[in-house]
Design an enzyme around this catalytic site. Structure first.
Site, mmCIF file in Angstrom:
data_model
loop_
_atom_site.group_PDB
_atom_site.id
_atom_site.type_symbol
_atom_site.label_atom_id
_atom_site.label_comp_id
_atom_site.label_asym_id
_atom_site.label_seq_id
_atom_site.Cartn_x
_atom_site.Cartn_y
_atom_site.Cartn_z
ATOM 1 N N GLU A 93 39.756 28.337 50.206
ATOM 2 C CA GLU A 93 40.600 27.725 49.178
ATOM 3 C C GLU A 93 42.027 27.540 49.690
ATOM 4 O O GLU A 93 42.634 26.476 49.538
ATOM 5 C CB GLU A 93 40.651 28.626 47.924
ATOM 6 C CG GLU A 93 39.357 28.728 47.159
ATOM 7 C CD GLU A 93 38.468 29.875 47.638
ATOM 8 O OE1 GLU A 93 38.572 30.259 48.833
ATOM 9 O OE2 GLU A 93 37.660 30.371 46.839
ATOM 10 N N GLU A 137 37.636 44.626 41.539
ATOM 11 C CA GLU A 137 37.300 44.439 42.954
ATOM 12 C C GLU A 137 37.313 45.794 43.678
ATOM 13 O O GLU A 137 36.629 45.983 44.674
ATOM 14 C CB GLU A 137 38.282 43.456 43.618
ATOM 15 C CG GLU A 137 37.685 42.784 44.850
ATOM 16 C CD GLU A 137 38.599 41.728 45.469
ATOM 17 O OE1 GLU A 137 39.694 42.069 45.936
ATOM 18 O OE2 GLU A 137 38.199 40.547 45.500
ATOM 19 N N LYS A 148 45.878 37.031 53.825
ATOM 20 C CA LYS A 148 45.774 38.169 54.733
ATOM 21 C C LYS A 148 44.981 37.774 55.980
ATOM 22 O O LYS A 148 45.386 38.032 57.103
ATOM 23 C CB LYS A 148 45.106 39.334 54.003
ATOM 24 C CG LYS A 148 44.953 40.577 54.843
ATOM 25 C CD LYS A 148 44.444 41.741 54.007
ATOM 26 C CE LYS A 148 44.116 42.917 54.923
ATOM 27 N NZ LYS A 148 43.644 44.090 54.188
ATOM 28 N N HIS A 201 44.962 37.930 16.502
ATOM 29 C CA HIS A 201 44.447 36.844 15.675
ATOM 30 C C HIS A 201 43.236 36.191 16.330
ATOM 31 O O HIS A 201 42.867 35.067 15.991
ATOM 32 C CB HIS A 201 45.556 35.824 15.413
ATOM 33 C CG HIS A 201 46.706 36.440 14.688
ATOM 34 N ND1 HIS A 201 46.754 36.557 13.314
ATOM 35 C CD2 HIS A 201 47.818 37.073 15.152
ATOM 36 C CE1 HIS A 201 47.869 37.191 12.961
ATOM 37 N NE2 HIS A 201 48.522 37.510 14.070
ATOM 38 N N GLY A 221 44.449 43.434 50.010
ATOM 39 C CA GLY A 221 44.960 42.226 49.348
ATOM 40 C C GLY A 221 45.449 42.496 47.936
ATOM 41 O O GLY A 221 46.542 42.084 47.539
ATOM 42 N N ARG A 222 44.643 43.214 47.162
ATOM 43 C CA ARG A 222 44.991 43.426 45.747
ATOM 44 C C ARG A 222 46.087 44.475 45.574
ATOM 45 O O ARG A 222 46.506 44.765 44.461
ATOM 46 C CB ARG A 222 43.739 43.768 44.935
ATOM 47 C CG ARG A 222 42.908 44.907 45.499
ATOM 48 C CD ARG A 222 41.515 44.954 44.858
ATOM 49 N NE ARG A 222 40.654 45.948 45.479
ATOM 50 C CZ ARG A 222 39.896 45.738 46.551
ATOM 51 N NH1 ARG A 222 39.920 44.550 47.152
ATOM 52 N NH2 ARG A 222 39.119 46.679 47.038
ATOM 53 N N LYS A 264 30.463 33.533 49.512
ATOM 54 C CA LYS A 264 31.248 32.716 50.453
ATOM 55 C C LYS A 264 30.325 32.092 51.493
ATOM 56 O O LYS A 264 30.454 30.908 51.826
ATOM 57 C CB LYS A 264 32.281 33.580 51.179
ATOM 58 C CG LYS A 264 33.441 34.031 50.336
ATOM 59 C CD LYS A 264 34.451 34.792 51.203
ATOM 60 C CE LYS A 264 35.460 35.532 50.363
ATOM 61 N NZ LYS A 264 36.350 36.400 51.122
#
Ligand code: F6P
Length: 540
Positions: free
Chosen positions: A208, A350, A202, A381, A264-265, A501
């Site tokens: 990253e 978030e 965005k 399990h 973004g999400r 950050k």
């Protein structure tokens, strides 16, 4: 939270606290029907919750006291409800398939939304039909989506969920971690000549993503003779920031735009879904949008007592604030939904991991449960022991389908038998008397007793297809919205990710410095930096 309305909820909680789910069901043969709602191809059975009609009424009262209806209208109507960033919140416009305009500051945004979707569709068809060629003239066989957070989790989760609709021979990969292993392992599996990189960010400033994109570009150029013209055939971008995209070296023609009013999400139905559209094709993408839109309509129009996202949100508040449940498990009984819990972690945590209210004051209670989960039956399990007999209350969402995408023998009956049985075991438990009647030795009775009374929701649909999938994601988006309004927090910013950050930028300089850096952190941070530099042979 609205104090008075919450107090009324608490009174009803106290009035019904002692009633076991076993007794609720015994007392009311209509209970399942009473607490079941249907919307957008989904059925939600929420009868295995610690609720009574009176308690549900109080919870609805809490939503009303929080002005949820007006807040929903404000979101759909393009008001700047993301106040700390002064932005509208209009992911719902991305799946508005009607002719209705959606206004932001008096301007209809729908023509732009439709134009980008049309460009995406045309591009995807070119690639899928083999008309879009790589630098050496070969068709694209591999897509590598480079992005992180909302620019990765949505399309990655959706590509996995809708794999049966994916194009045979077009492999879509996702690289997110700045750990070079992620990129390196992916690049081992693709051929440069036939690979398309979709760089999704965005902001187009995320460390990253830019690091991975730069390394991918070097890798590509090294394999295609260093001709920089190759970038135009092998790199496209998805972003709101055209200046940064151009600066990176991706031409505007190769950029697919979205807008600051898409969080973004929440961005999967925007151009962020490009890799998904490449995989499943524009028509299936549109079917997914239809599913989103159906749930949007339901959320916007259904009365709260029949409103699926509102009900899920209210039940979450009941357990989180009324019963102190710190976590919430999402348990999809479908292997294709393996990444759904990870996706929902970002969506929910978030959005609602906030401790300051919309008034700028600390919130009075707790907000934002920890979301976690794994597909069933695997989780059974592994960690279900704690859900059944542990000391913590863990409300669960069980998600299942009546039909399998891969019918094979009686696998699906077994899968669904497990889902249904788990909800029954959690709710009903097994009493000490039952254990004794079965001849369980006295000393083992406490260990083999199940208290039960453990709440769950069951979400059931016919088949995991694009439309059903879209509706499911919208359901959770609106659940998160409902809770944010009730907790009176801003669900659409994420300032909490910023400090780390900034500090990482400073630490990076100190790790890379040619000369011994002057370290001014706490003694632990200083020691860690020195230890790393020493191990790497840097000057101390
Ligand atoms: O750091 C958190 C975050 O900003 C998320 O909200 C976002 O989805 C992710 O990073 C990626 O951001 P971008 O799409 O700008 O690269």
């Amino acid at each position: 939270m609205h104090a008075q309305a919450w107090q009324a909820v608490q009174q009803e909680i106290e009035a019904s606290r002692a009633i076991h789910l076993r007794d609720h069901f015994a007392a009311d043969p209509q209970r399942a029907g009473r607490f079941t709602v249907r919307a957008a191809n989904w059925t939600l059975d929420y009868s295995k919750n610690r609720i009574t009609p009176a308690l549900m009424q109080r919870l609805v009262g809490l939503a009303e006291a929080a002005n949820l209806r007006a807040e929903i209208d404000a979101m759909f109507g393009g008001q700047p409800i993301n106040a700390t960033e002064k932005r509208a919140v209009l992911h719902t416009a991305l799946r508005n398939l009607s002719d209705d305009p959606v206004l932001v500051n008096g301007k209809d945004i729908m023509p732009d939304v439709r134009a980008v979707r049309a460009r995406m569709a045309a591009f995807c068809e070119e690639v899928r039909k083999g008309h879009w060629r790589g630098h050496t003239g070969k068709p694209i066989r591999h897509v590598v989506n480079i992005g992180i957070g909302g620019s990765d989790l949505g399309p990655a989760m959706a590509c996995a969920a809708l794999k049966p609709y994916g194009k045979h021979g077009l492999h879509v990969n996702f690289v997110s971690n700045v750990d070079a292993t992620h990129l390196a392992e992916t690049l081992h599996t693709v051929k440069a000549e036939q690979t398309l990189f979709v760089v999704v960010s965005k902001t187009f400033t995320t460390q990253e993503t830019l690091t991975n994109a730069l390394s991918a570009r070097s890798w590509l150029l090294a394999r295609l003779g260093g001709d920089r013209a190759a970038v135009a055939r092998h790199f496209v971008a998805v972003s709101t920031n055209s200046a940064k995209v151009t600066e990176f070296g991706i031409a505007p023609d190769n950029m697919f735009e979205f807008w600051d009013w898409v969080g973004g999400r929440y961005s999967l139905p925007s151009a962020v879904g490009l890799s998904l559209m490449l995989a499943i094709g524009p028509r299936n993408f549109e079917r997914m949008l239809k599913g989103y839109a159906a749930m949007d309509r339901h959320f916007r129009t259904a009365p709260f007592e029949r409103n699926m996202p509102v009900i899920l949100g209210l039940l979450g508040v009941l357990y989180h604030n009324g019963y102190g449940a710190a976590t919430h498990a999402v348990l999809p009984y479908d292997q294709y939904l393996a990444r759904l819990p990870a996706y929902l972690q970002q969506l929910d945590m978030e959005s609602n991991g906030k401790s300051v209210g919309r008034d700028g004051l600390p919130v009075s209670g707790t907000t934002g449960p920890i979301i976690w989960g794994e597909p069933g039956t695997n989780g059974q399990h592994a960690f279900y022991q704690l859900i059944h007999q542990g000391t913590q209350l863990i409300p669960c969402d069980f998600i299942g389908f009546c039909r399998s995408q891969n019918p094979m023998g009686d696998h699906h009956d077994k899968l669904m038998a497990n889902l249904i049985a788990q909800t029954e075991a959690l709710a009903m438990g097994k009493s000490a008397a039952q254990c004794r009647a079965e001849g369980v030795p006295a000393e083992l009775v406490p260990h083999k007793t199940f208290d039960g009374n453990r709440p769950s929701n069951t979400l059931l649909a016919d088949l995991l297809d694009p439309q059903t999938f879209g509706a499911l994601i919208a359901l959770y988006e609106h659940k998160v919205f409902t809770q944010g309004i009730i907790w009176n927090i801003f669900s659409f910013d994420q300032w909490g990710v910023e400090l780390g950050k900034v500090l990482a930028g400073r630490v990076l300089q100190e790790l890379q410095s040619e000369t011994p850096p002057e370290l001014r952190h706490d003694s632990s941070t200083n020691a860690l930096i020195r230890r790393y530099r020493e191990a790497r042979g840097a000057k101390l």
